[in-house]
Design a protein around this motif. Structure first.
Motif, PDB file in Angstrom:
ATOM      1  N   GLY A  29       0.811  -1.214   0.000  1.00 20.65           N
ATOM      2  CA  GLY A  29       0.000   0.000   0.000  1.00 20.65           C
ATOM      3  C   GLY A  29       0.845   1.264   0.000  1.00 20.65           C
ATOM      4  O   GLY A  29       0.399   2.317  -0.452  1.00 20.65           O
ATOM      5  N   ALA A  30       2.082   1.149   0.524  1.00 22.35           N
ATOM      6  CA  ALA A  30       3.015   2.278   0.532  1.00 22.35           C
ATOM      7  C   ALA A  30       3.867   2.309  -0.736  1.00 22.35           C
ATOM      8  O   ALA A  30       4.856   3.052  -0.800  1.00 22.35           O
ATOM      9  N   ASN A  31       3.500   1.500  -1.735  1.00 26.00           N
ATOM     10  CA  ASN A  31       4.099   1.514  -3.081  1.00 26.00           C
ATOM     11  C   ASN A  31       5.457   0.830  -3.167  1.00 26.00           C
ATOM     12  O   ASN A  31       6.229   1.108  -4.092  1.00 26.00           O
ATOM     13  N   PHE A  32       5.756  -0.075  -2.228  1.00 23.68           N
ATOM     14  CA  PHE A  32       6.929  -0.918  -2.423  1.00 23.68           C
ATOM     15  C   PHE A  32       6.601  -1.961  -3.482  1.00 23.68           C
ATOM     16  O   PHE A  32       5.515  -2.547  -3.491  1.00 23.68           O
ATOM     17  N   LEU A  33       7.557  -2.193  -4.376  1.00 26.65           N
ATOM     18  CA  LEU A  33       7.296  -3.046  -5.537  1.00 26.65           C
ATOM     19  C   LEU A  33       7.279  -4.526  -5.181  1.00 26.65           C
ATOM     20  O   LEU A  33       6.435  -5.288  -5.657  1.00 26.65           O
ATOM     21  N   ASP A  34       8.223  -4.967  -4.351  1.00 25.45           N
ATOM     22  CA  ASP A  34       8.370  -6.389  -4.054  1.00 25.45           C
ATOM     23  C   ASP A  34       8.483  -6.581  -2.544  1.00 25.45           C
ATOM     24  O   ASP A  34       9.196  -5.816  -1.873  1.00 25.45           O
ATOM     25  N   VAL A  35       7.791  -7.579  -2.008  1.00 23.72           N
ATOM     26  CA  VAL A  35       7.777  -7.852  -0.571  1.00 23.72           C
ATOM     27  C   VAL A  35       7.987  -9.343  -0.359  1.00 23.72           C
ATOM     28  O   VAL A  35       7.394 -10.169  -1.065  1.00 23.72           O
ATOM     29  N   ALA A  36       8.818  -9.705   0.612  1.00 26.42           N
ATOM     30  CA  ALA A  36       9.046 -11.112   0.943  1.00 26.42           C
ATOM     31  C   ALA A  36       9.423 -11.214   2.411  1.00 26.42           C
ATOM     32  O   ALA A  36       9.934 -10.266   3.008  1.00 26.42           O
ATOM     33  N   THR A  37       9.191 -12.387   2.986  1.00 28.73           N
ATOM     34  CA  THR A  37       9.517 -12.643   4.385  1.00 28.73           C
ATOM     35  C   THR A  37      10.606 -13.701   4.473  1.00 28.73           C
ATOM     36  O   THR A  37      10.542 -14.719   3.775  1.00 28.73           O
ATOM     37  N   VAL A  38      11.614 -13.439   5.298  1.00 29.18           N
ATOM     38  CA  VAL A  38      12.681 -14.408   5.542  1.00 29.18           C
ATOM     39  C   VAL A  38      12.464 -15.031   6.920  1.00 29.18           C
ATOM     40  O   VAL A  38      11.928 -14.392   7.833  1.00 29.18           O
ATOM     41  N   HIS A  39      12.880 -16.289   7.054  1.00 30.81           N
ATOM     42  CA  HIS A  39      12.597 -17.082   8.244  1.00 30.81           C
ATOM     43  C   HIS A  39      13.894 -17.547   8.902  1.00 30.81           C
ATOM     44  O   HIS A  39      14.883 -17.831   8.219  1.00 30.81           O
ATOM     45  N   PHE A  40      13.853 -17.641  10.236  1.00 32.49           N
ATOM     46  CA  PHE A  40      15.022 -18.125  10.955  1.00 32.49           C
ATOM     47  C   PHE A  40      14.605 -18.594  12.342  1.00 32.49           C
ATOM     48  O   PHE A  40      13.594 -18.146  12.885  1.00 32.49           O
ATOM     49  N   PRO A  41      15.379 -19.500  12.947  1.00 32.76           N
ATOM     50  CA  PRO A  41      15.058 -19.945  14.306  1.00 32.76           C
ATOM     51  C   PRO A  41      15.473 -18.896  15.324  1.00 32.76           C
ATOM     52  O   PRO A  41      16.457 -18.181  15.141  1.00 32.76           O
ATOM     53  N   GLN A  42      14.707 -18.796  16.389  1.00 32.70           N
ATOM     54  CA  GLN A  42      15.072 -17.922  17.504  1.00 32.70           C
ATOM     55  C   GLN A  42      14.453 -18.516  18.759  1.00 32.70           C
ATOM     56  O   GLN A  42      13.309 -18.240  19.102  1.00 32.70           O
ATOM     57  N   CYS A  43      15.238 -19.350  19.440  1.00 36.27           N
ATOM     58  CA  CYS A  43      14.632 -20.251  20.418  1.00 36.27           C
ATOM     59  C   CYS A  43      14.068 -19.551  21.641  1.00 36.27           C
ATOM     60  O   CYS A  43      13.218 -20.108  22.326  1.00 36.27           O
ATOM     61  N   THR A  44      14.476 -18.321  21.936  1.00 35.61           N
ATOM     62  CA  THR A  44      13.942 -17.631  23.111  1.00 35.61           C
ATOM     63  C   THR A  44      12.813 -16.665  22.776  1.00 35.61           C
ATOM     64  O   THR A  44      12.326 -15.958  23.662  1.00 35.61           O
ATOM     65  N   TYR A  45      12.373 -16.628  21.518  1.00 36.19           N
ATOM     66  CA  TYR A  45      11.234 -15.808  21.125  1.00 36.19           C
ATOM     67  C   TYR A  45      10.002 -16.710  20.957  1.00 36.19           C
ATOM     68  O   TYR A  45      10.138 -17.918  20.736  1.00 36.19           O
ATOM     69  N   PRO A  46       8.808 -16.156  21.026  1.00 36.30           N
ATOM     70  CA  PRO A  46       7.600 -16.972  20.958  1.00 36.30           C
ATOM     71  C   PRO A  46       7.586 -17.942  19.776  1.00 36.30           C
ATOM     72  O   PRO A  46       7.786 -17.529  18.628  1.00 36.30           O
ATOM     73  N   SER A  47       7.393 -19.197  20.071  1.00 33.08           N
ATOM     74  CA  SER A  47       7.340 -20.347  19.151  1.00 33.08           C
ATOM     75  C   SER A  47       8.719 -20.843  18.737  1.00 33.08           C
ATOM     76  O   SER A  47       8.847 -21.929  18.191  1.00 33.08           O
ATOM     77  N   GLY A  48       9.777 -20.065  18.960  1.00 27.84           N
ATOM     78  CA  GLY A  48      11.110 -20.465  18.527  1.00 27.84           C
ATOM     79  C   GLY A  48      11.370 -20.261  17.050  1.00 27.84           C
ATOM     80  O   GLY A  48      12.442 -20.624  16.548  1.00 27.84           O
ATOM     81  N   TRP A 101      11.141 -17.252  14.039  1.00 30.95           N
ATOM     82  CA  TRP A 101      10.988 -15.808  13.873  1.00 30.95           C
ATOM     83  C   TRP A 101      11.113 -15.434  12.409  1.00 30.95           C
ATOM     84  O   TRP A 101      11.427 -16.264  11.549  1.00 30.95           O
ATOM     85  N   SER A 102      10.878 -14.158  12.127  1.00 29.59           N
ATOM     86  CA  SER A 102      10.910 -13.720  10.730  1.00 29.59           C
ATOM     87  C   SER A 102      11.275 -12.245  10.636  1.00 29.59           C
ATOM     88  O   SER A 102      11.187 -11.491  11.609  1.00 29.59           O
ATOM     89  N   ALA A 103      11.663 -11.858   9.429  1.00 29.32           N
ATOM     90  CA  ALA A 103      11.864 -10.458   9.065  1.00 29.32           C
ATOM     91  C   ALA A 103      11.244 -10.261   7.692  1.00 29.32           C
ATOM     92  O   ALA A 103      11.417 -11.110   6.810  1.00 29.32           O
ATOM     93  N   THR A 104      10.515  -9.188   7.516  1.00 32.17           N
ATOM     94  CA  THR A 104       9.864  -8.932   6.234  1.00 32.17           C
ATOM     95  C   THR A 104      10.577  -7.788   5.525  1.00 32.17           C
ATOM     96  O   THR A 104      10.850  -6.741   6.110  1.00 32.17           O
ATOM     97  N   MET A 105      10.903  -8.040   4.254  1.00 29.55           N
ATOM     98  CA  MET A 105      11.748  -7.160   3.463  1.00 29.55           C
ATOM     99  C   MET A 105      10.964  -6.666   2.249  1.00 29.55           C
ATOM    100  O   MET A 105      10.150  -7.393   1.683  1.00 29.55           O
ATOM    101  N   ALA A 106      11.217  -5.436   1.852  1.00 28.59           N
ATOM    102  CA  ALA A 106      10.571  -4.889   0.662  1.00 28.59           C
ATOM    103  C   ALA A 106      11.547  -3.988  -0.076  1.00 28.59           C
ATOM    104  O   ALA A 106      12.420  -3.371   0.539  1.00 28.59           O
ATOM    105  N   ARG A 107      11.362  -3.908  -1.390  1.00 26.64           N
ATOM    106  CA  ARG A 107      12.235  -3.053  -2.214  1.00 26.64           C
ATOM    107  C   ARG A 107      11.396  -1.999  -2.916  1.00 26.64           C
ATOM    108  O   ARG A 107      10.278  -2.266  -3.360  1.00 26.64           O
TER     109      ARG A 107
END
Length: 282
Positions: free
Chosen positions: A212-231, A233-239
């Motif tokens: 909605g803010a006009n970023f062309l491409d959006v994707a989410t990357v995944h990784f383990p993080q054992c002390t965060y909820p569920s173990g 975690w993710s980061a969402t990236m846009a260009r």
């Protein structure tokens, strides 16, 4: 910390929790913004909590900090100017400054006390704070981005706490629109986006807000993080004006610095989207 010597963070809405055996509480203060506590644990080293939630431990912080920084930096072709919103423990800043091509980093953290406590109890995370390329600012990151000159940054990293309280505005379309304006033409934004297993609806909302803010491409990357909820975690990236393709794989292989989790294979695998999340994002 309970009488048996355990620190427990309950995830009440998920009917689950995490517990770490604690040797001692070594710091306790209330800043103008939140409750900061430091514990020494038996198996995870030093632990920082903010308002009773795990923020960082010695044992597993490297996964989060590497994945918040290197995938974006090795996707951008020439990352010279970087903005970090939040990131008060300075671990993400340290990782960003491992890239020699980075010339200038502004880190904008609302609560100075988080950084000062981190400097005392997590000195290894703050090892790059005196780098001449690092510029620490203790103020509102939302306002900083709103006031930024157009095209100020190549990469914006939103290393925030959960989307509640002062951090809630860091997940909205208005903030992303200001980030879009503050980025150069090929700019990238990346923000922590919670647990895909527990918070898929938040990730979907972030994708929609970024588009909605006009970023062309959006994707989410995944990784383990054992002390965060569920173990998990993710980061969402846009260009801004291009796709997120163009991973500088050779540069990643030839990098002059060491990592403990991130590498070229992890970079490529982290973008794979689980089927349930793929269907959620449709």
């Amino acid at each position: 910390m309970d009488k048996a010597g355990w620190y427990t963070e309950e995830w009440a809405d998920q009917g689950s929790a995490i517990s770490l055996r604690v040797k001692d509480k070594v710091h306790d203060e209330r800043s103008p913004y939140q409750h900061i506590e430091i514990y020494e644990t038996e198996t995870f080293g030093t632990l920082m909590t903010l308002d009773g939630l795990v923020m960082v431990t010695d044992r597993d912080n490297f996964v989060y900090h590497e994945m918040m920084s290197h995938p974006a930096l090795f996707t951008h072709q020439a990352p010279r100017r970087v903005l970090i919103i939040g990131g008060g423990d300075c671990g993400t800043l340290r990782e960003v400054l491992k890239h020699d091509e980075v010339e200038h980093v502004d880190q904008v953290e609302l609560d100075e006390r988080v950084t000062r406590v981190a400097e005392r109890f997590f000195p290894e995370l703050c090892a790059a704070n005196d780098d001449p390329r690092a510029h620490l600012h203790f103020q509102d990151g939302i306002r900083w981005v709103a006031d930024a000159e157009p095209g100020s940054y190549d990469i914006i990293i939103v290393d925030s706490t959960d989307p509640i309280g002062p951090a809630a505005g860091l997940f909205g379309q208005a903030f992303y629109a200001d980030c879009h304006r503050a980025l150069r033409a090929d700019g990238i934004i990346v923000g922590q986006s919670e647990s895909p297993l527990f918070h898929a609806s938040l990730i979907k909302a972030m994708h929609e807000a970024l588009r909605g803010a006009n970023f062309l491409d959006v994707a989410t990357v995944h990784f383990p993080q054992c002390t965060y909820p569920s173990g998990w975690w993710s980061a969402t990236m846009a260009r801004k004006d291009a796709t997120l393709a163009g991973f500088r794989e050779q540069a990643c292989h030839e990098r002059a610095f060491a990592t403990r989790y991130y590498n070229a294979g992890i970079h490529q695998a982290a973008f794979a989207c689980p089927e349930f999340l793929f269907k959620t994002l449709l």
